[in-house]
Enzyme design. Structure first.
Site, short mmCIF file in Angstrom:
data_model
loop_
_atom_site.label_atom_id
_atom_site.label_comp_id
_atom_site.label_asym_id
_atom_site.label_seq_id
_atom_site.Cartn_x
_atom_site.Cartn_y
_atom_site.Cartn_z
N GLU A 162 3.95 6.99 1.80
CA GLU A 162 2.63 7.37 -0.15
C GLU A 162 1.96 7.38 0.70
OE1 GLU A 162 3.14 2.87 -0.22
OE2 GLU A 162 5.32 2.80 -0.90
N GLU A 360 11.93 3.26 0.57
CA GLU A 360 11.41 1.34 0.57
C GLU A 360 12.09 1.49 -0.76
OE1 GLU A 360 8.26 0.25 1.73
OE2 GLU A 360 8.05 1.92 3.21
#
Ligand code: BG6
Length: 458
Positions: A162, A360
């Site tokens: 991320e 995720e």
């Protein structure tokens, strides 16, 4: 109905070094920030109080096995491996990661390794962090060292987790160190992260390792309030800012032309060197990890921008609270399972259907102790959350999307940055006092799903 998944589908979970290991050697920005501003962290709990993976890795891997994981993602801590970021390698860290990697492989759990999960070594931040190109080179060296040390046994590498989050948190919205609010500096950090990613990919290719390399991006599909052109344009700009600023470089090898034009017109472009374009083109990946938690709903702005206020992405859109949306009130995030399908279809139709997996997905819930029945957390809401997302994922796969697996956030309840232990995400409950681990109902459900490579849902 039975939802069956392709053979060799990756079932597992994800975690990160800083959020689980504890016993920190090598200071990160989080340690420094916590020492100075503990009030920024929920209940004053800092990054030293984690789920003690450094001590319990062997028994924790047994628990992964019990959950029928065939794969597991965690990260290497740059600060643990090379405490000052650029100098000597710490032999204790090498031993630790060797043991973890070997044990995972021995147990039939494929290790997926991230190189950077929000944990900048403090020594690197002191010289400017991602704003400084020397840090880009230091990161490339660190990546190369990891490939040399572990690349014979780790076959799935991720340069960043991320990467937009440290940009947003550290340079726009004040939820990560160094708490700057400055778009052009944010753009520089994002740009240098892309360069660092590309340099690591280059090093990996040059070493002719047996595995593959990718990146993990949190993709937030941008949905406009309506089909009015002003709303559609607002959603497009949000998509450029938060998704495509990383997605396009790593999959297409270049930035979207309209994003570059937009930033140029507001004089917000980072400084570029002529050779950067070639480097970025070489950063194309083999495998994309997709973190999906929530969609982004936007509408056009109703008010004029304050020209004195700092330049922000929100100059181009407002967030939109769709009536009737389903919320996870503890985290304040919308739950919208079809988003996972929309992401996959977008990748299929607009990015050449890359090899990808859900790296995720998850739901953080506060005070889960209230759901204890016979000593076990009965987290039915999490089972529903997962199964709903999996049905949409299944639909994507049945329509040809190249999605190879599903990893949940997370394995054992862990330390969630400024939220510390407020919201729990794990398949396994962590008692903070005793460090005791207890499998939740969702852990059992997931273990059965992984074992059968399928699940049943009405
Ligand atoms: C992802 C991160 O953003 O979501 C994790 O990769 C993080 O590090 C997880 O913990 C859940 O978000 P949060 O902020 O509730 O911990």
């Amino acid at each position: 109905m039975k939802y069956a998944f392709p053979d060799n589908f990756w079932w597992g979970s994800a975690s990160s070094a800083l959020q689980t290991e504890g016993a920190r050697e090598g200071e990160t920005t989080w340690d420094d920030w916590f020492a100075r501003e503990p009030n920024r962290f929920h209940n004053g709990v800092g990054p030293q109080q984690t789920s003690t993976f450094y001590q319990h890795w062997k028994t924790d891997i047994q628990l992964l096995k019990q959950l029928n994981h065939n794969s597991f993602r965690t990260s290497i801590s740059w600060a643990r491996l090379i405490p000052d970021g650029i100098g000597e390698v710490n032999p204790d860290a090498v031993d630790f990661y060797n043991q973890v990697i070997d044990e995972l492989n021995e147990q039939g759990i494929t290790p997926f390794i991230t190189l950077f999960h929000f944990d900048m070594p403090m020594a690197m931040q002191e010289i400017g962090g991602w704003e400084n190109r020397d840090v880009v080179d230091a990161y490339a060296r660190y990546a190369q060292i990891c490939f040399e040390l572990f690349g014979d046994r780790v076959l799935h590498w991720f340069t960043f987790n991320e990467p937009i989050v440290p940009v947003e948190g550290g340079y726009l919205y004040d939820f990560h160190y160094p708490n700057v609010v400055d778009f052009r500096r944010a753009a520089t950090v994002a740009y240098h992260t892309v360069l660092a990613h590309a340099k690591a990919v280059q090093a990996y290719r040059a070493g002719h390792y047996a595995g593959e390399i990718g990146i993990v991006l949190n993709l937030t599909p941008s949905y406009p309030r309506s089909q009015n052109p002003a709303d559609v344009k607002a959603a497009h700009v949000a998509d450029l800012m938060f998704n495509r600023s990383f997605l396009d470089p790593v999959l297409r090898g270049e930035y979207p032309a309209d994003q570059v034009a937009l930033l140029k017109s507001y004089d917000q472009l980072p400084a570029c060197k002529p050779e950067d374009g070639f480097l970025i083109a070489e950063g194309k990946i083999d495998l994309l990890g997709i973190n999906y938690y929530q969609p982004r709903r936007v509408k056009c702005r109703d008010s004029a921008v304050n020209p004195q206020a700092p330049f922000m992405p929100e100059w181009f859109f407002d967030s939109y609270e769709m009536p009737g949306r389903k919320m996870n009130p503890y985290r304040g995030w919308e739950i919208y399972a079809p988003g996972i399908y929309d992401i996959l279809i977008n990748l299929r139709d607009n990015y050449g259907n890359p090899r990808c997996f859900i790296s995720e997905n998850g739901m953080g819930v506060e005070n889960e102790q209230r759901f204890i029945e016979n000593g076990q957390i009965n987290d039915q809401y999490r089972i529903e959350f997962i199964s709903e997302h999996l049905t949409w994922l299944h639909k994507g796969i049945s329509e040809g999307c190249n999605c190879l697996g599903y990893h949940m956030w997370t394995f054992i309840d862990n330390w969630s940055w400024c939220n510390a232990y407020k919201n729990r995400y794990g398949f396994i409950q962590l008692d903070l006092e005793t460090q005791q681990r207890t499998i939740k109902k969702s852990g059992e459900w997931f273990a059965a799903t992984a074992l059968n490579n399928s699940f049943e849902k009405e």
